[in-house]
Structure formats: C-alpha cells, structure tokens
Design a protein around this motif. Sequence first.
Motif, PDB file in Angstrom:
ATOM      1  N   LEU A 120     -28.289  17.153  43.858  1.00  0.00           N
ATOM      2  CA  LEU A 120     -28.052  16.113  42.289  1.00  0.00           C
ATOM      3  C   LEU A 120     -29.701  15.201  41.881  1.00  0.00           C
ATOM      4  CD1 LEU A 120     -24.988  14.101  43.183  1.00  0.00           C
ATOM      5  CD2 LEU A 120     -25.483  14.891  41.620  1.00  0.00           C
ATOM      6  N   CYS A 121     -30.513  15.407  43.182  1.00  0.00           N
ATOM      7  CA  CYS A 121     -31.878  14.832  43.143  1.00  0.00           C
ATOM      8  C   CYS A 121     -32.861  15.806  42.031  1.00  0.00           C
ATOM      9  CB  CYS A 121     -32.373  14.634  44.235  1.00  0.00           C
ATOM     10  SG  CYS A 121     -31.798  13.134  44.858  1.00  0.00           S
ATOM     11  N   GLY A 122     -32.338  16.533  41.748  1.00  0.00           N
ATOM     12  CA  GLY A 122     -32.909  17.778  40.828  1.00  0.00           C
ATOM     13  C   GLY A 122     -33.473  19.369  41.812  1.00  0.00           C
ATOM     14  N   ALA A 123     -33.164  19.340  43.289  1.00  0.00           N
ATOM     15  CA  ALA A 123     -33.463  20.836  44.319  1.00  0.00           C
ATOM     16  C   ALA A 123     -32.912  21.722  43.913  1.00  0.00           C
ATOM     17  CB  ALA A 123     -33.154  20.324  45.591  1.00  0.00           C
ATOM     18  N   SER A 145     -27.581  17.254  52.214  1.00  0.00           N
ATOM     19  CA  SER A 145     -27.922  18.451  50.912  1.00  0.00           C
ATOM     20  C   SER A 145     -27.613  18.419  49.357  1.00  0.00           C
ATOM     21  CB  SER A 145     -28.108  19.716  52.261  1.00  0.00           C
ATOM     22  OG  SER A 145     -27.404  20.360  52.301  1.00  0.00           O
ATOM     23  N   MET A 176     -35.263  22.579  49.629  1.00  0.00           N
ATOM     24  CA  MET A 176     -35.987  21.011  49.633  1.00  0.00           C
ATOM     25  C   MET A 176     -36.793  20.492  50.156  1.00  0.00           C
ATOM     26  SD  MET A 176     -32.257  19.626  51.559  1.00  0.00           S
ATOM     27  CE  MET A 176     -32.058  20.884  53.115  1.00  0.00           C
ATOM     28  N   CYS A 182     -23.075  20.282  38.909  1.00  0.00           N
ATOM     29  CA  CYS A 182     -21.576  19.766  39.548  1.00  0.00           C
ATOM     30  C   CYS A 182     -21.222  20.521  39.882  1.00  0.00           C
ATOM     31  CB  CYS A 182     -21.406  18.331  38.593  1.00  0.00           C
ATOM     32  SG  CYS A 182     -22.311  16.880  37.604  1.00  0.00           S
ATOM     33  N   PHE A 218     -23.213  20.522  43.528  1.00  0.00           N
ATOM     34  CA  PHE A 218     -22.606  19.516  44.162  1.00  0.00           C
ATOM     35  C   PHE A 218     -21.581  19.865  45.140  1.00  0.00           C
ATOM     36  CE2 PHE A 218     -20.907  15.689  44.698  1.00  0.00           C
ATOM     37  CZ  PHE A 218     -21.619  14.509  45.789  1.00  0.00           C
ATOM     38  N   PHE A 230     -27.289  16.268  48.000  1.00  0.00           N
ATOM     39  CA  PHE A 230     -27.206  15.366  47.127  1.00  0.00           C
ATOM     40  C   PHE A 230     -28.779  15.268  46.856  1.00  0.00           C
ATOM     41  CE2 PHE A 230     -23.625  12.841  49.243  1.00  0.00           C
ATOM     42  CZ  PHE A 230     -23.083  11.997  48.440  1.00  0.00           C
ATOM     43  N   ALA A 231     -29.797  16.784  47.619  1.00  0.00           N
ATOM     44  CA  ALA A 231     -30.121  16.939  47.210  1.00  0.00           C
ATOM     45  C   ALA A 231     -30.224  17.408  45.884  1.00  0.00           C
ATOM     46  CB  ALA A 231     -31.479  17.508  48.364  1.00  0.00           C
TER      47      ALA A 231
END
Length: 142
Positions: A81-84, A76, A53, A94, A97, A78-79
């Motif tokens: 899912l945001c492309g980290a 973290s 991140m 998924c 995640f 959800f990071a």
Amino acid sequence: MEPSHKDAETAAAAAAAAAAAAAADPRAASSSSGVVVQVREKKGPLRAAIPYMPFPVAVICLFLNTFVPGLGTFVSAFAVLCGARTDLPDRHVCCVFWLNIAAALIQTLTAIVMVGWIMSIFWGMDMVILASYKEQGIPQQL
C-alpha cells in the motif's frame, strides 16, 4: 551378480572412444563452453505478491516471521500500500494487498502443525532475497 566380461569390454571401449574424441577435438571435452542457459522461475500469485522492500524492512519482516508466524508477511502487505513493487504489475494494489494478507493468514493458521512456521520463515527469506536484488540493482524477469 557380477558384470560379464563382455560388459566390461564394452564400457572400456566406450571410455577409450570418448578419450580419443576429446584428444582429437579439445572443444568436445567441454560440451558446455560458450553455451548460455537461461532459467525462468514461474511464480504463483502468492509468491509473486511478495513486495520488493528496502533491505532493513525485509530483515525486520524475516525476524518477525521467524518468531511470530505470519506477522512479517502481514507487515509486508502494508508495504504494498506504500508503493512497494511486486511481480504482479497487472493486478490492482488492493488485490496484491489482500493476497499478502491471505498468505499471512495461511501462515498463522497452519503454524500449529509447523507448516505455517516453516512457510513463514521461507517467506521472510524470499523478502530478504528480493530486497538484496533491489539494492544491488539486479533486474528481475517477470
């Protein structure tokens, strides 16, 4: 029990032989000169699921993990899912995640016996370390 006279003589002779060898060949004195050692860290699936991140986000997650065990790990997740990026490139987003959600749940549930709280702090420290690698441009080996 005192060491015998013969043991002392053997140790002194070995030390003298090592000193003579070092004097004869200066390269022998430093056996590690010019040797490159490579260490690879083997990571488990939970540890490898920690996302790379931005540094400020990683520090916030460390702060959250310090005071509310598992909360920073939950954020973290959800990071991811945001492309980290993570160290699990062959797994679906998924799956990574849910691995992070599982780690957050483990930290929260075991915080009662202090294990989860300590794990949560170390998890946050790993997030900050990975973020600093990302910012410095240090490549990480898989």
